[in-house]
Design a protein around this motif. Structure first.
Motif, PDB file in Angstrom:
ATOM      1  N   MET A 268       0.810  -1.216   0.000  1.00 35.24           N
ATOM      2  CA  MET A 268       0.000   0.000   0.000  1.00 35.24           C
ATOM      3  C   MET A 268       0.843   1.267   0.000  1.00 35.24           C
ATOM      4  O   MET A 268       0.508   2.251  -0.661  1.00 35.24           O
ATOM      5  N   ARG A 269       1.957   1.271   0.750  1.00 32.65           N
ATOM      6  CA  ARG A 269       2.786   2.482   0.768  1.00 32.65           C
ATOM      7  C   ARG A 269       3.293   2.812  -0.635  1.00 32.65           C
ATOM      8  O   ARG A 269       3.257   3.968  -1.059  1.00 32.65           O
ATOM      9  N   ALA A 270       3.759   1.795  -1.350  1.00 30.19           N
ATOM     10  CA  ALA A 270       4.260   2.023  -2.708  1.00 30.19           C
ATOM     11  C   ALA A 270       3.133   2.505  -3.616  1.00 30.19           C
ATOM     12  O   ALA A 270       3.332   3.376  -4.477  1.00 30.19           O
ATOM     13  N   TRP A 271       1.935   1.925  -3.421  1.00 34.74           N
ATOM     14  CA  TRP A 271       0.824   2.344  -4.259  1.00 34.74           C
ATOM     15  C   TRP A 271       0.409   3.776  -3.960  1.00 34.74           C
ATOM     16  O   TRP A 271       0.123   4.562  -4.872  1.00 34.74           O
ATOM     17  N   LEU A 272       0.394   4.144  -2.673  1.00 33.44           N
ATOM     18  CA  LEU A 272       0.073   5.528  -2.320  1.00 33.44           C
ATOM     19  C   LEU A 272       1.071   6.498  -2.956  1.00 33.44           C
ATOM     20  O   LEU A 272       0.691   7.566  -3.443  1.00 33.44           O
ATOM     21  N   GLU A 273       2.329   6.115  -2.943  1.00 28.96           N
ATOM     22  CA  GLU A 273       3.359   6.974  -3.562  1.00 28.96           C
ATOM     23  C   GLU A 273       3.094   7.116  -5.048  1.00 28.96           C
ATOM     24  O   GLU A 273       3.195   8.216  -5.609  1.00 28.96           O
ATOM     25  N   ALA A 274       2.708   6.013  -5.703  1.00 31.60           N
ATOM     26  CA  ALA A 274       2.404   6.077  -7.125  1.00 31.60           C
ATOM     27  C   ALA A 274       1.190   6.957  -7.396  1.00 31.60           C
ATOM     28  O   ALA A 274       1.084   7.550  -8.475  1.00 31.60           O
ATOM     29  N   ARG A 275       0.294   7.060  -6.425  1.00 35.73           N
ATOM     30  CA  ARG A 275      -0.887   7.901  -6.571  1.00 35.73           C
ATOM     31  C   ARG A 275      -0.613   9.359  -6.203  1.00 35.73           C
ATOM     32  O   ARG A 275      -1.500  10.198  -6.227  1.00 35.73           O
ATOM     33  N   GLY A 276       0.620   9.679  -5.836  1.00 40.34           N
ATOM     34  CA  GLY A 276       0.963  11.062  -5.497  1.00 40.34           C
ATOM     35  C   GLY A 276       0.874  11.397  -4.036  1.00 40.34           C
ATOM     36  O   GLY A 276       0.872  12.560  -3.652  1.00 40.34           O
ATOM     37  N   LEU A 277       0.778  10.348  -3.188  1.00 41.41           N
ATOM     38  CA  LEU A 277       0.748  10.538  -1.739  1.00 41.41           C
ATOM     39  C   LEU A 277       1.868   9.680  -1.114  1.00 41.41           C
ATOM     40  O   LEU A 277       1.630   8.588  -0.622  1.00 41.41           O
TER      41      LEU A 277
END
Length: 280
Positions: A268-277
């Motif tokens: 989830m952390r990596a995905w949030l980063e990919a989403r701009g967060l």
């Protein structure tokens, strides 16, 4: 144990349904006569719906209720996307990882932790959105979305509708974001299924841990083995009415002991980063 129905208004009866032998007994008239308290105590998750539609005006009222919730510093960093399209609801099941009943609910509300709007406003004023990159901002977005959703759920149930939270939509968050058409800095925190409950649905008031387990006075109260044993018995009795044999201890240990308990959401952390967060 016979599940209490959503027509019960006896507050102490509802407390007994929720807590079994650990139920407190209320005596103050203001508590016993409160329809809001009775409404909250009889909450249940609904996973079977009739074909009766939920009107657009009803959803408008639910969104207004959601916007009436508290929001951090009035920043209002959440949004909601209403999904009615049958193809989109089917995709939420088969591609985003949602539970199968999602496709049968007439309306799915996707609650979004949304820093995209604030970032766009800052950009129009020639300012960056650096603070949105930090974990505190991500948390605020998720908390705001949760507070708003709970207001909507309470309003829906007061209108005789059934609801169910859908954390499963984080199983494949990139698909959920695509279905919702989200810009960067916005993520679907969870969904809420809304519809008219199927009268054949047997779900009742699911037992919770005894109040004293979660309610510390002045300081945190650690859990005791007797607390867990008592709750295991109460939940087992309820589950028997639902044709299930699962216990709480096995579920909570399975959830916390292994990464597999995250059901594929560990990146989830990596995905949030990919989403701009990036949640620094």
């Amino acid at each position: 144990m016979t599940p209490a129905t959503t027509t019960d208004t006896d507050v102490n009866a509802l407390l007994r349904a929720r807590y079994g032998d650990a139920a407190p007994a209320l005596t103050e008239a203001a508590l016993l006569d409160s329809p809001v308290l009775a409404q909250l105590l009889q909450h249940r998750s609904v996973r079977r719906f009739t074909t009766e539609p939920v009107t657009p005006e009803t959803v408008t009222a639910l969104v207004a209720a959601a916007q009436s919730a508290a929001t951090s510093s009035n920043n209002q960093v959440w949004s909601v996307v209403e999904i009615r399209d049958e193809t989109a609801r089917t995709r939420l099941v088969h591609e985003a990882g949602g539970s199968t009943f999602v496709a049968d609910a007439p309306v799915i509300l996707l609650f979004v932790a949304d820093w995209a709007r604030a970032a766009a406003i800052a950009d129009r004023h020639g300012e960056p959105a650096e603070a949105a990159d930090y974990l505190e901002s991500t948390l605020v977005g998720f908390v705001d979305a949760a507070l708003a959703a709970q207001n909507a759920v309470v309003a829906a149930e007061a209108l005789g509708l059934g609801t169910c939270y859908l954390g499963s939509l984080r199983n494949h968050p990139e698909v959920t974001a695509e279905i919702a058409g989200l810009p960067p800095r916005a993520v679907v925190a969870f969904g809420v299924a809304v519809g008219h409950p199927d009268p054949t649905d047997r779900a009742g008031i699911k037992p919770r841990l005894a109040p004293q387990v979660v309610h510390g006075v002045e300081t945190y109260r650690p859990v005791e083995p007797t607390d867990v044993e008592a709750y295991e018995r109460e939940l087992a009795a309820y589950n028997a009415t639902q044709g299930r044999a699962s216990g709480w201890v096995r579920a909570i240990v399975g959830r916390v002991s292994r990464v597999a308990g995250l059901h594929g959401r560990e990146p989830m952390r990596a995905w949030l980063e990919a989403r701009g967060l990036p949640s620094r």
